[in-house]
Motif scaffolding. Structure first.
Motif, short mmCIF file in Angstrom:
data_model
loop_
_atom_site.label_atom_id
_atom_site.label_comp_id
_atom_site.label_asym_id
_atom_site.label_seq_id
_atom_site.Cartn_x
_atom_site.Cartn_y
_atom_site.Cartn_z
N GLU A 62 0.83 -1.20 0.00
CA GLU A 62 0.00 0.00 0.00
C GLU A 62 0.86 1.26 0.00
O GLU A 62 0.50 2.28 -0.60
CB GLU A 62 -0.92 0.00 1.21
CG GLU A 62 -1.96 1.12 1.22
CD GLU A 62 -2.83 1.11 -0.03
OE1 GLU A 62 -3.21 2.22 -0.48
OE2 GLU A 62 -3.13 0.01 -0.56
N LEU A 63 2.02 1.20 0.67
CA LEU A 63 2.94 2.35 0.66
C LEU A 63 3.39 2.66 -0.76
O LEU A 63 3.46 3.83 -1.16
CB LEU A 63 4.15 2.04 1.55
CG LEU A 63 5.16 3.17 1.72
CD1 LEU A 63 4.60 4.26 2.63
CD2 LEU A 63 6.48 2.64 2.29
N GLN A 64 3.68 1.63 -1.54
CA GLN A 64 4.11 1.84 -2.93
C GLN A 64 2.97 2.38 -3.79
O GLN A 64 3.21 3.15 -4.73
CB GLN A 64 4.64 0.52 -3.50
CG GLN A 64 5.91 0.03 -2.82
CD GLN A 64 6.31 -1.35 -3.30
OE1 GLN A 64 6.85 -1.50 -4.40
NE2 GLN A 64 6.02 -2.36 -2.49
N ARG A 65 1.75 1.97 -3.50
CA ARG A 65 0.62 2.52 -4.25
C ARG A 65 0.36 3.97 -3.85
O ARG A 65 -0.04 4.79 -4.68
CB ARG A 65 -0.63 1.67 -4.00
CG ARG A 65 -0.53 0.24 -4.52
CD ARG A 65 -1.85 -0.50 -4.42
NE ARG A 65 -1.74 -1.86 -4.93
CZ ARG A 65 -1.66 -2.94 -4.16
NH1 ARG A 65 -1.70 -2.81 -2.83
NH2 ARG A 65 -1.56 -4.13 -4.70
N ARG A 66 0.59 4.28 -2.60
CA ARG A 66 0.33 5.62 -2.07
C ARG A 66 1.31 6.64 -2.64
O ARG A 66 0.94 7.77 -2.97
CB ARG A 66 0.43 5.58 -0.54
CG ARG A 66 0.18 6.90 0.17
CD ARG A 66 0.28 6.68 1.67
NE ARG A 66 0.09 7.91 2.42
CZ ARG A 66 -1.08 8.45 2.71
NH1 ARG A 66 -2.18 7.86 2.30
NH2 ARG A 66 -1.16 9.57 3.40
N HIS A 67 2.58 6.24 -2.76
CA HIS A 67 3.62 7.15 -3.26
C HIS A 67 4.09 6.64 -4.62
O HIS A 67 4.85 5.67 -4.71
CB HIS A 67 4.79 7.21 -2.27
CG HIS A 67 4.44 7.78 -0.94
ND1 HIS A 67 4.35 9.13 -0.71
CD2 HIS A 67 4.12 7.17 0.24
CE1 HIS A 67 4.01 9.34 0.56
NE2 HIS A 67 3.87 8.18 1.15
N SER A 68 3.68 7.32 -5.67
CA SER A 68 3.99 6.83 -7.02
C SER A 68 5.48 6.78 -7.29
O SER A 68 5.93 5.99 -8.12
CB SER A 68 3.30 7.72 -8.06
OG SER A 68 3.85 9.04 -8.05
N VAL A 88 6.42 -3.33 -7.65
CA VAL A 88 7.21 -4.51 -8.01
C VAL A 88 7.92 -5.11 -6.80
O VAL A 88 8.32 -6.27 -6.83
CB VAL A 88 8.24 -4.17 -9.11
CG1 VAL A 88 7.55 -3.75 -10.38
CG2 VAL A 88 9.20 -3.08 -8.64
N ALA A 89 8.11 -4.34 -5.74
CA ALA A 89 8.82 -4.84 -4.57
C ALA A 89 7.87 -5.56 -3.63
O ALA A 89 6.69 -5.19 -3.50
CB ALA A 89 9.51 -3.69 -3.83
N ARG A 90 8.37 -6.59 -2.98
CA ARG A 90 7.59 -7.37 -2.02
C ARG A 90 8.41 -7.55 -0.74
O ARG A 90 9.63 -7.61 -0.77
CB ARG A 90 7.24 -8.75 -2.59
CG ARG A 90 6.37 -8.73 -3.83
CD ARG A 90 4.97 -8.24 -3.53
NE ARG A 90 4.08 -8.37 -4.68
CZ ARG A 90 3.94 -7.43 -5.62
NH1 ARG A 90 4.66 -6.31 -5.55
NH2 ARG A 90 3.10 -7.61 -6.63
#
Length: 466
Positions: A62-68, A88-90
């Protein structure tokens, strides 16, 4: 030009131009660059209570979706980046709970060595790496590595804060979008004031501090960095802050003055340049991206004779920059390139850096309650061989020296750090109109004592009788 809050969020495939500093970070990853083959990144370890790995995995996505910007891919040969549609990161989890004999420390050491010197695949959108080590006794170690292509230091604070918020189910405050901000034409580097720079650098060599190195940095690449440093405990930090206020100087100038003076003690030429990154962020302080600008401090170690004279030299520069009265601070890198070209000299590598991060702690109270306290951290940068990073830690301040160890002779860095600590002690303990410390580092004192320890049992004979 539209206001920041009116800018639309970046979407899949949106392209945005890199800043000048981002371009230098990207170029520095190349193995054929001087002091290259290095990612500009910061690595953290946090030790704390048991962490629910499934919730952490969800929070990281969700952090990656929140900050493009965390979904941005930075191609090797491009001056632009592109936003990917999905993260792409997990999260990766290392279960060490079966180890009850302490051998898990070797695995943690290997992981630290790997992550602190890695180059993430930023061309594929990997700019943040989060891993979780599950430890015996219901404990956890959280490992976080962030590439500065995606975030400057203030932006990293936002990412850490938001990760904790998302983990506990808090939506957090609104954020700006860096890609949209760049596409709208914001933050283009201003043209340097070449005349102002020429006056400042008149008769000066365009060079970093000429420290006693064992190799020419321009011929090296793939350096590994090591950290050593100085701790100012809360009580001593409070005393130093009061002394700075009483003497009407900025506390950051005191730390920088101690560092610059220490460099001068070890330099063949005491007149040199220090690279200072600053973060000119827009009104939306929660926007994550890179807003770094590089300014240059000109320092002459032969001038100051007292503590007060030393800190005044640095404090004037700091106040000029913050007041905006010195246009020559803008676009330092571009100005140096232009002046070097006019002098028919090579563009200098200003590989000695001072980074001031004392204004705000790395982590929020919620982060520390959720994930624990910072146990270790290190920075690494291309075309840099020494970076002094000052930041709040445990109620005090830590002055960390991150250095490309292989370029320095044994014990040189240890001696420099020890002497810098003595200068800070003098600022805390002494009146500032007193002379600067002149004592040798402990190792040098001990070495001289050993060499001079030439006493032996007297024979009782005269010289001509021996």
């Amino acid at each position: 030009m539209p206001q920041i809050e009116e800018l639309p969020e970046a979407g899949d495939g949106d392209i945005f131009p890199l800043t000048a500093v981002q371009q230098s970070y990207r170029l520095g990853r190349a193995a054929d660059e001087p002091m290259g083959d290095v990612a500009c990144h910061i690595y953290f370890e946090f030790d704390g209570p048991e962490i629910d790995w499934a919730r952490m995995a969800s929070a990281f996505l969700e952090l990656q979706r929140r900050h493009s910007i965390l979904r941005a891919a930075f191609p090797d040969d491009a001056e632009d980046a592109v936003i990917l549609s999905e993260p792409v990161a997990r999260l990766r989890v290392l279960d060490l709970t079966a180890d009850q004999n302490g051998s898990h420390t070797r695995q943690l050491d290997r992981l630290r060595s790997e992550m602190s010197s890695q180059k993430m695949a930023v061309d594929q959108g990997h700019t943040m790496d989060v891993r979780l080590s599950v430890l015996p006794g219901r404990r956890s170690r959280l490992h976080i590595d962030i590439d500065h292509l995606a975030a400057d230091h203030p932006g990293i604070r936002v990412l850490l804060s938001d990760l904790a918020d998302l983990y506990v189910g808090h939506d957090g405050d609104p954020v700006g979008d860096f890609a949209a901000y760049r596409r709208a034409g914001h933050d283009d580097e201003p043209a340097p004031d070449i005349d102002a720079w020429r006056r400042r650098l008149a008769d000066r060599e365009l060079a970093p501090p000429p420290l006693p190195l064992t190799a020419d940095p321009s011929t090296c690449s793939g350096a590994r960095f090591a950290r050593r440093g100085i701790e100012l405990a809360p009580e001593r930090w409070a005393r130093l802050t009061r002394k700075a206020e009483q003497n009407e100087v900025e506390i950051g100038a005191v730390l920088l003055a101690a560092y610059a003076h220490t460099l001068g003690r070890w330099c063949a030429n005491p007149d040199f340049l220090i690279n200072l990154p600053v973060f000119d962020r827009p009104g939306s302080t929660r926007m994550v991206g890179d807003f770094t600008r590089l300014i240059v401090l000109t320092f002459d170690a032969t001038g100051p004779g007292t503590l007060r004279e030393l800190v005044d030299v640095v404090d004037v520069v700091a106040r000029e920059y913050r007041s905006g009265r010195s246009p020559e601070f803008a676009s330092a890198a571009a100005a140096l390139r232009t002046i070097a070209r006019k002098r028919k000299e090579a563009t200098p590598l200003l590989g000695v850096v001072y980074t001031d991060l004392i204004e705000t702690p790395w982590t929020t109270a919620r982060f520390e309650e959720t994930f624990g306290s910072m146990a270790w951290t290190i920075t690494q940068s291309p075309q840099v061989w020494l970076d002094c990073v000052c930041f709040q830690h445990g109620g005090g301040v830590r002055m960390a020296w991150d250095a490309a160890e292989e370029l320095f002779a044994p014990q040189v860095l240890d001696s420099m750090v020890e002497y810098c600590g003595s200068v800070l002690d003098a600022f805390v303990e002494r009146l500032w109109d007193e002379a600067l410390p002149d004592s040798l580092p402990r190792r040098q004192r001990e070495a001289r004592a050993r060499v001079n320890a030439s006493k032996r049992v007297e024979s009782g004979k005269l010289l001509h009788q021996r």
